[in-house]
Design an enzyme around this catalytic site. Structure first.
Site, PDB file in Angstrom:
ATOM      1  CE  LYS A   1      -0.465  -0.296   5.041  1.00 27.20           C
ATOM      2  NZ  LYS A   1      -1.354  -0.737   6.139  1.00 27.20           N
TER       3      LYS A   1
ATOM      4  CE1 TYR B   1      11.795  31.813   5.295  1.00 34.13           C
ATOM      5  CE2 TYR B   1      12.102  29.451   4.953  1.00 34.13           C
ATOM      6  CZ  TYR B   1      11.869  30.720   4.457  1.00 34.13           C
ATOM      7  OH  TYR B   1      11.712  30.896   3.116  1.00 34.13           O
TER       8      TYR B   1
HETATM    9  C1  LIG Z   1      -0.609  -1.822   6.681  1.00 35.39           C
HETATM   10  C2  LIG Z   1      -1.163  -3.103   7.149  1.00 35.39           C
HETATM   11  C3  LIG Z   1      -0.325  -4.177   7.475  1.00 35.39           C
HETATM   12  C4  LIG Z   1       1.186  -4.037   7.496  1.00 35.39           C
HETATM   13  O1  LIG Z   1       1.578  -3.414   8.689  1.00 35.39           O
HETATM   14  P1  LIG Z   1       3.122  -3.179   9.044  1.00 35.39           P
HETATM   15  O2  LIG Z   1       3.111  -2.639  10.412  1.00 35.39           O
HETATM   16  O3  LIG Z   1       3.651  -2.200   8.054  1.00 35.39           O
HETATM   17  O4  LIG Z   1       3.773  -4.509   8.913  1.00 35.39           O
HETATM   18  C5  LIG Z   1      -0.911  -5.382   7.805  1.00 35.39           C
HETATM   19  N1  LIG Z   1      -2.260  -5.516   7.848  1.00 35.39           N
HETATM   20  C6  LIG Z   1      -3.094  -4.501   7.567  1.00 35.39           C
HETATM   21  C7  LIG Z   1      -4.565  -4.707   7.642  1.00 35.39           C
HETATM   22  C8  LIG Z   1      -2.578  -3.264   7.221  1.00 35.39           C
HETATM   23  O5  LIG Z   1      -3.410  -2.254   6.943  1.00 35.39           O
END
Ligand SMILES: *Cc1c(COP(=O)(O)O)cnc(C)c1O
Length: 358
Positions: A35, A255
């Site tokens: 993702k 800044y």
């Molecule tokens: C993003 C996600 C993962 C992976 O999680 P990590 O902490 O990056 O390993 C697993 N399961 C679901 C449902 C997620 O949304």
């Protein structure tokens, strides 16, 4: 002549980290989580590096066509499920599996006419209180789905709130695991619980499928260090010194004049700012490497530049190599000081950053 800021993606590290996940859960199959554009590493790059994974999991429906068109024939899972009834024809066309986490989704499936049965992953809210059916609604949801000709395989999943800190008294991991296994007891189908932290810390919970994300990219999952788990950084963000200022004691930098020199100092200007994804909230002292030597950020992060302390690093020049994170400087070290997590830094790298793959 391109700007010197580059994110180098280490494909070997992606492959190595996937092997670490497999070794931690030898009996389980692996959904490689890609993702958020492969946690900022590039969806297609991630797909290629993870070609030995058993499936890819993501939630951007519009990206699954890319994966199929580039030849990914193994399973694809939508972790947040689908959003509208009209998505369903698309899912069956591209053979996409989906999480089902609410009755509204079941109703959409009931009303749909699908060309072939949809494989679904029925999500249990075992205590995180984000997505999923409550334990007492779960069997009803299962029975409702099982009765539908539109539904093929039904798998079972849940997600941990505290896999990185299993003893959190507000919701201990074992309590969620117990809730899951007792709720799905006797139901026929595959089980999946573990994110990266659970894969690494609770290998007994691997069940049929694990869902590692951050560990594949070489980030620590909120506990331990990437190195302690044998993970390799998959992204190194590098740039160069593009300017140098000699300032006297009492002079301020950047800044808001946040940083004030207490002695004569050499300040380096680095081509990288918050418009590239560097965290704007990084305080003075955030670690950074110049020609491999660790020093610190001084002064507020600007849109396109940051300023660093070169006083103790003789021989630096315009063109000196800078590592913002990655090989030589764990992304989690930067994230911790900046009050965030490696996940956010990876995902935040913006499209204007040149990406090189090695
Ligand atoms: C993003 C996600 C993962 C992976 O999680 P990590 O902490 O990056 O390993 C697993 N399961 C679901 C449902 C997620 O949304």
């Amino acid at each position: 002549m391109p700007r010197p800021l580059v994110a180098t993606i280490h494909s070997n590290a992606l492959r190595h980290n996937l092997a670490v996940a497999r070794r931690s859960a030898p009996g389980a199959r692996v959904w490689a989580v890609v993702k958020a554009n492969g946690y900022g590493h590039g969806l297609i790059r991630a797909m290629r590096a993870f070609n030995s994974a058993d499936g890819l999991a993501l939630l951007e429906v519009e990206n699954v066509t890319v994966l199929r068109e580039l030849g990914w024939t193994k399973p694809i899972l939508l972790l947040e499920g689908f959003f509208e009834a009209s998505d369903l024809a698309f899912l069956t066309k591209y053979d996409i599996e989906t999480v089902v986490h609410c009755n509204e989704q079941i109703a959409m499936i009931e009303r749909s006419r699908v060309a072939k049965p949809l494989n679904v992953h029925l999500k249990l809210n075992s205590g995180m209180n984000r997505l999923g059916f409550a334990p007492e609604q779960y069997r009803d949801a299962y029975n409702r789905l099982r009765a539908l000709h539109q539904v093929g395989n039904i798998s079972f999943m849940t997600h941990f709130a505290n896999a990185d800190n299993a003893g959190n008294p507000r919701m201990p991991l074992q309590e969620q695991a117990k809730c899951f296994f007792s709720t799905v007891e006797g139901l026929p189908g595959e089980r999946s619980l573990s994110n990266s932290a659970a894969v690494l810390m609770e290998p007994d919970l691997a069940a049929n499928w694990i869902r590692p994300g951050i560990m594949l990219y070489g980030g620590a999952p909120g506990c331990g260090t990437a190195e302690s788990f044998g993970l390799q950084p998959a992204m190194t963000l590098t740039s160069e010194i593009i300017g140098i200022q000699q300032i006297s004691a009492g002079k301020a930098v950047g800044y808001g004049s946040r940083f004030v020199a207490d002695k004569p100092m050499t300040i380096g200007v680095v081509a990288c700012g918050y418009a590239d994804g560097y965290p704007r909230h990084a305080p003075d002292g955030t670690p950074i490497l110049i020609d491999g030597v660790k020093t610190r950020l001084v002064g507020r992060v600007s849109m396109d530049m940051i300023t660093v302390d070169l006083t103790e690093i003789p021989g630096t020049y315009v063109g000196s190599k800078v590592t913002l994170w990655g090989e030589g400087l764990p992304i989690d070290d930067v994230a911790n000081v900046a009050g965030t997590i490696g996940y956010e830094l990876m995902c935040a790298v913006t499209s204007r950053v040149r990406i090189v793959e090695e």
